[in-house]
Design a protein around this motif. Sequence first.
Motif, PDB file in Angstrom:
ATOM      1  N   LEU A   1      45.030 -51.255  40.374  1.00 16.87           N
ATOM      2  CA  LEU A   1      45.289 -52.550  39.737  1.00 16.87           C
ATOM      3  C   LEU A   1      46.325 -52.421  38.631  1.00 16.87           C
ATOM      4  CD1 LEU A   1      41.656 -53.971  39.576  1.00 16.87           C
ATOM      5  CD2 LEU A   1      43.505 -54.674  41.098  1.00 16.87           C
ATOM      6  N   ASP A   2      46.244 -51.342  37.838  1.00 17.97           N
ATOM      7  CA  ASP A   2      47.256 -51.106  36.803  1.00 17.97           C
ATOM      8  C   ASP A   2      48.634 -50.908  37.426  1.00 17.97           C
ATOM      9  OD1 ASP A   2      45.533 -51.332  34.679  1.00 17.97           O
ATOM     10  OD2 ASP A   2      45.198 -49.175  34.474  1.00 17.97           O
ATOM     11  N   ALA A   3      48.686 -50.190  38.538  1.00 22.63           N
ATOM     12  CA  ALA A   3      49.971 -49.946  39.202  1.00 22.63           C
ATOM     13  C   ALA A   3      50.560 -51.241  39.742  1.00 22.63           C
ATOM     14  CB  ALA A   3      49.790 -48.939  40.332  1.00 22.63           C
TER      15      ALA A   3
ATOM     16  N   ALA B   1      32.879 -42.263  41.017  1.00 25.27           N
ATOM     17  CA  ALA B   1      33.734 -42.444  39.843  1.00 25.27           C
ATOM     18  C   ALA B   1      35.209 -42.339  40.229  1.00 25.27           C
ATOM     19  CB  ALA B   1      33.388 -41.404  38.776  1.00 25.27           C
ATOM     20  N   LEU B   2      35.543 -41.409  41.113  1.00 23.71           N
ATOM     21  CA  LEU B   2      36.937 -41.275  41.545  1.00 23.71           C
ATOM     22  C   LEU B   2      37.399 -42.503  42.328  1.00 23.71           C
ATOM     23  CD1 LEU B   2      37.190 -37.518  42.444  1.00 23.71           C
ATOM     24  CD2 LEU B   2      38.818 -38.792  41.086  1.00 23.71           C
ATOM     25  N   VAL B   3      36.536 -43.045  43.163  1.00 22.72           N
ATOM     26  CA  VAL B   3      36.907 -44.249  43.917  1.00 22.72           C
ATOM     27  C   VAL B   3      37.105 -45.431  42.957  1.00 22.72           C
ATOM     28  CG1 VAL B   3      36.092 -45.913  45.634  1.00 22.72           C
ATOM     29  CG2 VAL B   3      35.884 -43.465  46.080  1.00 22.72           C
ATOM     30  N   LEU B   4      36.232 -45.560  41.952  1.00 22.69           N
ATOM     31  CA  LEU B   4      36.398 -46.630  40.962  1.00 22.69           C
ATOM     32  C   LEU B   4      37.662 -46.430  40.122  1.00 22.69           C
ATOM     33  CD1 LEU B   4      32.765 -47.234  39.687  1.00 22.69           C
ATOM     34  CD2 LEU B   4      34.206 -48.796  40.990  1.00 22.69           C
ATOM     35  N   LEU B   5      37.938 -45.198  39.758  1.00 20.94           N
ATOM     36  CA  LEU B   5      39.169 -44.924  39.015  1.00 20.94           C
ATOM     37  C   LEU B   5      40.397 -45.235  39.868  1.00 20.94           C
ATOM     38  CD1 LEU B   5      38.163 -41.598  37.251  1.00 20.94           C
ATOM     39  CD2 LEU B   5      38.657 -43.776  36.138  1.00 20.94           C
ATOM     40  N   ALA B   6      40.300 -44.968  41.167  1.00 23.54           N
ATOM     41  CA  ALA B   6      41.405 -45.311  42.070  1.00 23.54           C
ATOM     42  C   ALA B   6      41.619 -46.818  42.091  1.00 23.54           C
ATOM     43  CB  ALA B   6      41.117 -44.787  43.475  1.00 23.54           C
ATOM     44  N   LEU B   7      40.537 -47.579  42.105  1.00 27.98           N
ATOM     45  CA  LEU B   7      40.653 -49.038  42.086  1.00 27.98           C
ATOM     46  C   LEU B   7      41.289 -49.516  40.774  1.00 27.98           C
ATOM     47  CD1 LEU B   7      39.918 -51.830  43.340  1.00 27.98           C
ATOM     48  CD2 LEU B   7      37.789 -51.653  42.044  1.00 27.98           C
TER      49      LEU B   7
END
Length: 129
Positions: free
Chosen positions: A31-33, A21-27
């Motif tokens: 993308l938002d950044a 979940a943390l890796v997906l949130l990082a992705l």
Amino acid sequence: MAAPPPPAAPRRNLLPFAGVALVLLALFNGLDAMAALTDSKVLTGTDRYVFGDLHSLGWTVLALAIAQGLAGIRLLTGDLPSRWFPTAVLCADLFVQFVFLPSYPVWSLLIIAIDVVALWAVLTAPDPR
């Protein structure tokens, strides 16, 4: 005399879920950044930010995405004693998502829900010692 209670079922370790979940949130945050830093039409418009502008928000979210990726990798590789770092990163992402809430309420609430479930998985995991 009453029979002894049955043995408690062993608790499942949900730390791999939290790591993924943390890796997906990082992705997602990466993308938002990138969208914020490149003045994408997705994030610009009539949005007003209390703290800084869109570029400062983009750099903040990019730093958070890198921290989330590192925290997720640490959980996936079995670095369990240092669960404070993923906990801090997930709490920081909860607050950052409130900035995006007026612009994208459904997306922000989805990310907040993933943050809360991953935070629960990290905090309730059995002690490795």
